[in-house]
Scaffold this motif. Structure first.
Motif, PDB file in Angstrom:
ATOM      1  N   TYR A   1      37.413  59.031  55.794  1.00  0.00           N
ATOM      2  CA  TYR A   1      38.303  59.359  56.776  1.00  0.00           C
ATOM      3  C   TYR A   1      38.009  58.738  57.967  1.00  0.00           C
ATOM      4  O   TYR A   1      38.962  58.173  58.533  1.00  0.00           O
ATOM      5  N   TYR A   2      36.811  58.870  58.389  1.00  0.00           N
ATOM      6  CA  TYR A   2      36.361  58.262  59.948  1.00  0.00           C
ATOM      7  C   TYR A   2      36.535  56.899  60.026  1.00  0.00           C
ATOM      8  O   TYR A   2      36.897  56.145  60.655  1.00  0.00           O
ATOM      9  N   ALA A   3      36.213  56.203  58.566  1.00  0.00           N
ATOM     10  CA  ALA A   3      36.412  54.661  58.465  1.00  0.00           C
ATOM     11  C   ALA A   3      37.665  54.144  58.542  1.00  0.00           C
ATOM     12  O   ALA A   3      38.171  53.277  59.285  1.00  0.00           O
ATOM     13  N   ALA A   4      38.558  55.017  57.868  1.00  0.00           N
ATOM     14  CA  ALA A   4      40.129  54.719  58.187  1.00  0.00           C
ATOM     15  C   ALA A   4      40.694  54.761  59.567  1.00  0.00           C
ATOM     16  O   ALA A   4      41.248  54.061  60.057  1.00  0.00           O
ATOM     17  N   ALA A   5      39.928  55.670  60.221  1.00  0.00           N
ATOM     18  CA  ALA A   5      40.471  56.293  61.446  1.00  0.00           C
ATOM     19  C   ALA A   5      40.082  55.183  62.629  1.00  0.00           C
ATOM     20  O   ALA A   5      40.794  54.808  63.438  1.00  0.00           O
TER      21      ALA A   5
ATOM     22  N   ARG B   1      31.170  51.721  60.662  1.00  0.00           N
ATOM     23  CA  ARG B   1      30.095  51.531  61.571  1.00  0.00           C
ATOM     24  C   ARG B   1      29.222  52.666  61.507  1.00  0.00           C
ATOM     25  O   ARG B   1      29.353  53.483  60.685  1.00  0.00           O
ATOM     26  N   ARG B   2      28.135  52.582  62.226  1.00  0.00           N
ATOM     27  CA  ARG B   2      26.971  53.195  62.214  1.00  0.00           C
ATOM     28  C   ARG B   2      27.356  54.613  62.571  1.00  0.00           C
ATOM     29  O   ARG B   2      27.073  55.898  62.264  1.00  0.00           O
ATOM     30  N   ALA B   3      28.319  54.717  63.712  1.00  0.00           N
ATOM     31  CA  ALA B   3      28.701  55.977  64.282  1.00  0.00           C
ATOM     32  C   ALA B   3      29.469  56.980  63.127  1.00  0.00           C
ATOM     33  O   ALA B   3      29.362  58.131  63.233  1.00  0.00           O
ATOM     34  N   VAL B   4      30.142  56.228  62.413  1.00  0.00           N
ATOM     35  CA  VAL B   4      30.851  56.983  61.198  1.00  0.00           C
ATOM     36  C   VAL B   4      30.105  57.887  60.419  1.00  0.00           C
ATOM     37  O   VAL B   4      30.109  59.091  60.269  1.00  0.00           O
ATOM     38  N   PHE B   5      28.762  57.283  60.023  1.00  0.00           N
ATOM     39  CA  PHE B   5      27.685  58.242  59.244  1.00  0.00           C
ATOM     40  C   PHE B   5      27.133  58.970  60.237  1.00  0.00           C
ATOM     41  O   PHE B   5      26.507  60.206  59.843  1.00  0.00           O
ATOM     42  N   VAL B   6      26.794  58.717  61.449  1.00  0.00           N
ATOM     43  CA  VAL B   6      25.852  59.905  62.252  1.00  0.00           C
ATOM     44  C   VAL B   6      26.875  60.806  62.614  1.00  0.00           C
ATOM     45  O   VAL B   6      26.518  62.049  62.379  1.00  0.00           O
ATOM     46  N   LYS B   7      28.340  60.679  62.650  1.00  0.00           N
ATOM     47  CA  LYS B   7      29.308  61.730  62.744  1.00  0.00           C
ATOM     48  C   LYS B   7      29.436  62.614  61.725  1.00  0.00           C
ATOM     49  O   LYS B   7      29.034  63.944  61.775  1.00  0.00           O
ATOM     50  N   THR B   8      29.461  61.916  60.497  1.00  0.00           N
ATOM     51  CA  THR B   8      29.414  62.714  59.310  1.00  0.00           C
ATOM     52  C   THR B   8      28.284  63.410  58.977  1.00  0.00           C
ATOM     53  O   THR B   8      28.344  64.805  58.544  1.00  0.00           O
ATOM     54  N   GLY B   9      26.964  62.937  59.370  1.00  0.00           N
ATOM     55  CA  GLY B   9      25.890  63.817  59.199  1.00  0.00           C
ATOM     56  C   GLY B   9      25.801  64.870  60.190  1.00  0.00           C
ATOM     57  O   GLY B   9      25.264  65.958  60.021  1.00  0.00           O
TER      58      GLY B   9
ATOM     59  N   ARG C   1      47.689  61.046  60.887  1.00  0.00           N
ATOM     60  CA  ARG C   1      48.111  60.291  61.840  1.00  0.00           C
ATOM     61  C   ARG C   1      46.963  59.546  62.654  1.00  0.00           C
ATOM     62  O   ARG C   1      46.974  58.254  62.713  1.00  0.00           O
ATOM     63  N   VAL C   2      45.833  60.289  62.606  1.00  0.00           N
ATOM     64  CA  VAL C   2      44.762  59.605  63.293  1.00  0.00           C
ATOM     65  C   VAL C   2      44.225  58.595  62.430  1.00  0.00           C
ATOM     66  O   VAL C   2      43.349  57.786  62.704  1.00  0.00           O
ATOM     67  N   ALA C   3      44.084  59.016  61.117  1.00  0.00           N
ATOM     68  CA  ALA C   3      43.740  58.077  59.948  1.00  0.00           C
ATOM     69  C   ALA C   3      44.618  57.051  59.908  1.00  0.00           C
ATOM     70  O   ALA C   3      44.493  56.169  58.859  1.00  0.00           O
ATOM     71  N   ARG C   4      45.635  56.704  60.642  1.00  0.00           N
ATOM     72  CA  ARG C   4      46.539  55.577  60.629  1.00  0.00           C
ATOM     73  C   ARG C   4      47.599  55.646  59.501  1.00  0.00           C
ATOM     74  O   ARG C   4      48.125  54.426  59.046  1.00  0.00           O
ATOM     75  N   PHE C   5      47.871  56.690  58.668  1.00  0.00           N
ATOM     76  CA  PHE C   5      49.062  56.641  57.920  1.00  0.00           C
ATOM     77  C   PHE C   5      50.281  56.656  58.845  1.00  0.00           C
ATOM     78  O   PHE C   5      50.486  57.018  59.944  1.00  0.00           O
ATOM     79  N   PRO C   6      51.500  56.148  58.011  1.00  0.00           N
ATOM     80  CA  PRO C   6      52.566  56.017  58.586  1.00  0.00           C
ATOM     81  C   PRO C   6      52.914  57.468  58.880  1.00  0.00           C
ATOM     82  O   PRO C   6      52.772  58.382  58.544  1.00  0.00           O
ATOM     83  N   TRP C   7      54.007  57.517  59.978  1.00  0.00           N
ATOM     84  CA  TRP C   7      54.550  58.756  60.438  1.00  0.00           C
ATOM     85  C   TRP C   7      55.317  59.534  59.464  1.00  0.00           C
ATOM     86  O   TRP C   7      54.972  60.789  59.096  1.00  0.00           O
TER      87      TRP C   7
END
Length: 567
Positions: A225-229, A234-242, A134-140
């Motif tokens: 996953y983070y990009a879908a969420a 974004r830069r934050a996606v790669f920083v968070k993954t790291g 759900r956080v990754a914007r998939f349908p309920w």
């Protein structure tokens, strides 16, 4: 991906039924969280209710509880011996020690609480998967179906019916919760900097590394996953993954678990990796054709979709072509999601490549190999069902497309979840059989060993059976049987071993010994020995015991006591 219909509202006045379609389709999503929890819990109950009623301890449950009972407690060896005993059993995964301690305190000697414990963690992990999707914007509906298929997945029976096997589900839940929290943070970053949630997300991956590392390779897909969420790269996606990967790697480096260091020779890794991929593909395709009457239901649904699409094409050729053309992005999206699910399943086997014993199609307790891969399989199956539901939405006129997609997805999910649950319950029956045999054997030993035994006594038990099914055993493993003997006489200094046909018993000049024989049967090893006068032969089902006081007495007793079969 907001719903399963691709069409706008019709311009002409809809019928009374059509006017209610949006309300019907939106009913469950509006209830959201409570409905998802209810569905997941109901799925767990359907899968495990027989085990809740009739199941009990299995495999290392006996050994770990014996450590808690006889290494801890006020009159026992004490807290630190308890901790150290569990630490050695848990293969040096430090955070699993307090987990097992809580487990020992909760389950006690109640068979029901053993199964309740693992059922609760199964439900927790199913809901964690729902939340992550759900956080990754998939349908309920997609998220609920994936969670349900995960709960019912029949190739992870050890994570459903083995009490201490709940550790597999809990590790999955930690990773899924870490991803979900990370997605929530990044969705509004940097406008809303939720540092507390961000730190909690990173810590969850570190906890997983110190708890049970199997699902950690899923972090390779964290950027997607983070990009879908957060709906974009974004830069934050790669920083968070790291940060996630760094936290996990540091924990793994500090606490090198025995499970990762007990590896086979490096030249066997590549052949084993190919075997894992081959068996994973077989597992995936085997599950596409569930057994029994559910096959008929699947065929009927697929034929109905094909017939409806064909009829619509004959009657409204242009409309059908337009709808199929409009649906292409959705088809492509779910195809990509399905492929990512399969990639996730394969990644989840990464830590098993050096360990030749583990592979996807192992039966019984061996199917813990699929504990983390089940997440990927569940997503892949749900994506396939979503493609079929989208086809069904294209097979009906516009005004009924939403209800057609929703109904088809729900029907297919019910069919597959029902088939998976039926197979899982069949596996659960084997675990029930193992517990019932274990309980009968424990009662027989309790009735046979009536008198107090001197400290250090070695009890050798004959005549029992080890396996009730491949890799599903009653208390025949040497550590479990040893624990059961301790329970039977309530003495932590007594040792016990079950003797099966391949295991030799050597009557030496001064002591009885169980020599190590690699490659055949249970391997008790040279440490299982005792001097004459402290050895008892037991035939529990016949309530017969004999103290062994000499080499001649040992040799004579071996002619009267019959080793049990492995199966």
């Amino acid at each position: 991906m907001t719903d399963l219909s691709l069409r706008e509202r019709p311009t002409r006045r809809p019928s009374a039924l059509t006017e209610r379609v949006p309300q019907v389709v939106a009913f469950a999503p509006r209830l959201g969280l409570p409905t998802a929890i209810a569905v997941v819990v109901a799925s767990v109950v359907v899968v495990t209710w027989r085990a809740l009623e009739h199941g009990g301890p299995f495999f290392e449950d006996w050994r770990l509880r014996a450590i808690g009972l006889y290494n801890g407690g006020p009159e026992r060896l004490g807290f630190f011996h308890w901790w150290d005993g569990i630490y050695s059993v848990s293969q040096y995964r430090p955070l699993s020690v307090p987990y097992v301690m809580v487990w020992v305190g909760f389950v006690g000697d109640s068979p029901f609480r053993h199964q309740l414990w693992v059922s609760v963690f199964l439900a927790l992990t199913g809901f964690a998967l729902f939340a992550a999707l759900r956080v990754a914007r998939f349908p309920w509906l997609f998220a609920v179906v994936a969670a349900t298929l995960f709960v019912a997945f029949p190739f992870t029976s050890s994570a459903k019916f083995w009490s201490t096997g709940s550790i597999f589900d809990f590790a999955d839940a930690l990773v899924l919760a870490g991803l979900a929290l990370g997605g929530i943070v990044l969705r509004h970053w940097p406008a809303r900097r939720r540092w507390g949630l961000l730190a909690a997300s990173v810590v969850l991956f570190a906890l997983t590394a110190g708890f049970y590392e199997l699902p950690l390779p899923l972090l390779a897909l964290a950027p997607i996953y983070y990009a879908a969420a957060c709906d974009g790269w974004r830069r934050a996606v790669f920083v968070k993954t790291g940060a996630d990967i760094l936290a996990a790697v540091v924990m793994l480096a500090v606490f090198r678990t025995q499970g990762r260091t007990e590896t086979s020779a490096a030249d066997t890794w590549w052949p084993h990796a190919r075997q894992i991929v081959s068996e994973a593909c077989r597992l995936f395709f085997d599950a596409l054709t569930p057994s029994g009457r559910w096959d008929i239901a699947i065929v009927v649904i697929l034929v109905a979709i094909a017939a409806g699409l064909g009829l619509r094409f004959v009657v409204e050729r242009e409309a059908t072509l337009r709808d199929l053309r409009d649906a292409r992005p959705r088809f492509a999206r779910y195809a990509v999601v399905g492929l990512l699910g399969l990639v996730a399943a394969l990644l989840a086997y990464l830590f098993l490549v050096p360990a030749l014993w583990y592979r996807p199609l192992m039966p019984g307790q061996g199917d813990r190999s699929n504990a983390a891969a089940a997440i990927g399989y569940a997503v892949a199956y749900t994506a396939l069902l979503a493609v079929l539901a989208t086809l069904a939405a294209c097979a009906v006129p516009k005004r009924r497309a939403a209800i057609a997609g929703f109904a088809t997805m729900s029907a297919l999910a019910l069919v597959y979840a029902g088939a998976f649950a039926a197979q899982s319950r069949g596996q659960g029956d084997l675990y029930i059989k193992a517990w019932q045999g274990s309980h009968k054997l424990e009662q027989a030993m309790h009735a046979t060993l009536r008198t107090p035994l001197p400290p250090g006594t070695l009890v050798l038990s004959f005549g029992s059976t080890m396996y009730v099914a491949p890799l599903i055993n009653q208390i025949g493993d040497y550590n479990d049987f040893d624990a059961a003997v301790k329970f039977a006489v309530d003495n932590g200094t007594v040792r016990g071993a079950a003797i099966f046909a391949p295991q030799p018993v050597v009557c030496g000049p001064t002591k009885v010994e169980l020599p190590r024989r690699p490659g055949i049967g249970p391997l008790f090893g040279p440490a299982w020995r005792a001097r004459y006068g402290k050895v008892i032969f037991m035939q529990p089902y016949e309530h017969r015991t004999e103290r062994i006081d000499s080499q001649a007495g040992c040799q004579a007793a071996l002619t009267r006591f019959t080793p049990g079969p492995l199966a």
